[in-house]
Write a protein that holds these residues in place. Sequence first.
Motif, short mmCIF file in Angstrom:
data_model
loop_
_atom_site.label_atom_id
_atom_site.label_comp_id
_atom_site.label_asym_id
_atom_site.label_seq_id
_atom_site.Cartn_x
_atom_site.Cartn_y
_atom_site.Cartn_z
N GLU A 12 -34.63 -85.68 -4.74
CA GLU A 12 -35.79 -84.75 -3.99
C GLU A 12 -34.97 -84.45 -2.55
N ARG A 13 -34.21 -85.35 -2.20
CA ARG A 13 -33.77 -84.88 -0.93
C ARG A 13 -32.23 -85.55 -0.95
N ILE A 14 -31.24 -84.69 -0.37
CA ILE A 14 -29.78 -85.01 -0.34
C ILE A 14 -29.57 -85.47 1.02
N THR A 15 -28.96 -86.69 1.20
CA THR A 15 -28.80 -87.27 2.71
C THR A 15 -27.38 -86.60 3.14
N LYS A 16 -27.34 -86.84 4.38
CA LYS A 16 -26.16 -86.10 5.32
C LYS A 16 -25.05 -87.26 4.51
N LEU A 17 -25.11 -88.42 4.17
CA LEU A 17 -23.78 -89.19 3.79
C LEU A 17 -23.50 -88.47 2.64
N GLU A 18 -24.61 -88.42 1.75
CA GLU A 18 -24.23 -87.94 0.30
C GLU A 18 -23.50 -86.58 0.38
N LEU A 19 -23.93 -85.89 1.02
CA LEU A 19 -23.35 -84.24 1.15
C LEU A 19 -21.86 -84.48 2.00
N SER A 76 -19.87 -87.18 1.70
CA SER A 76 -19.02 -87.76 0.75
C SER A 76 -18.53 -86.63 -0.45
N GLU A 77 -19.45 -85.87 -0.76
CA GLU A 77 -19.01 -84.69 -1.65
C GLU A 77 -18.17 -83.77 -1.13
N ILE A 78 -18.42 -83.58 0.24
CA ILE A 78 -17.43 -82.80 0.78
C ILE A 78 -16.09 -83.26 0.91
N ALA A 79 -15.90 -84.51 1.56
CA ALA A 79 -14.58 -85.32 1.42
C ALA A 79 -14.02 -85.35 -0.10
N ARG A 80 -14.89 -85.46 -1.10
CA ARG A 80 -14.06 -85.53 -2.37
C ARG A 80 -13.41 -84.13 -2.87
N THR A 81 -13.68 -83.21 -2.33
CA THR A 81 -13.27 -81.84 -2.80
C THR A 81 -12.15 -81.65 -1.99
N TYR A 82 -10.97 -81.83 -2.31
CA TYR A 82 -9.77 -81.48 -1.86
C TYR A 82 -8.89 -80.66 -2.76
N VAL A 83 -8.44 -79.45 -2.18
CA VAL A 83 -7.44 -78.64 -2.77
C VAL A 83 -6.50 -78.29 -2.12
N PRO A 84 -5.12 -78.64 -2.22
CA PRO A 84 -4.09 -78.40 -1.25
C PRO A 84 -3.84 -76.97 -0.81
#
Length: 193
Positions: free
Chosen positions: A161-168, A170-178
């Motif tokens: 229902e709601r995405i927390t800032k912590l979840e967002l 975490s998702e940003i940090a997981r997305t790594y492309v050199p």
Amino acid sequence: MFRQINIHSDDQCYQGIVWRNHPSEPIKQFKLKNVTYGLITSPYHALRTLAQLAVDEQVNYPEGSTILKNDFYVDEVMSGCNDINDAKAQIQQLIDLLHQGGFDLRKWASNTPTLLENIPAEHQTLQISMPEQNSVSVLGVSWNTTRDTFSFKVEPLPCLERITKLELLSEIARTYVPCGWLAPLIVVAKILM
């Protein structure tokens, strides 16, 4: 990679192991003579060794040295060239340069099979018999060498229902492309933060 790097004899006493096969036996002390996998400092030692090798051998292998300095990510190299003859020369320089440090590259892949003709089959990462499945994954980027395309595997967030800032975050940090190919998407997510 780590086991190929010797530790200076003055510093080997700082990498010790105590061991005995049975509690009744006396304890034996061993010194580790090379970089040990699993220590916090091991990745630094490996990357620092590669950087020093590039500096030490820059005169003898200028193109290989440039690739070693700029195109290595941890223990993977991602590099390219616009001309097949130049690429063959760069490959040979990189092989010779790393050989000076006691390293042998493995997991070779190319979108031009002729570049791999002099690379032993056991050092190549792809099977020539299945060209439709020729994909190599390096640091989150999947490269199909037959079609010469790149793709990224992204798992969608679960339906909440709601995405927390912590979840967002975490998702940003997981997305790594050199190479920064997903930077436009990541910037939008960071702006939302």
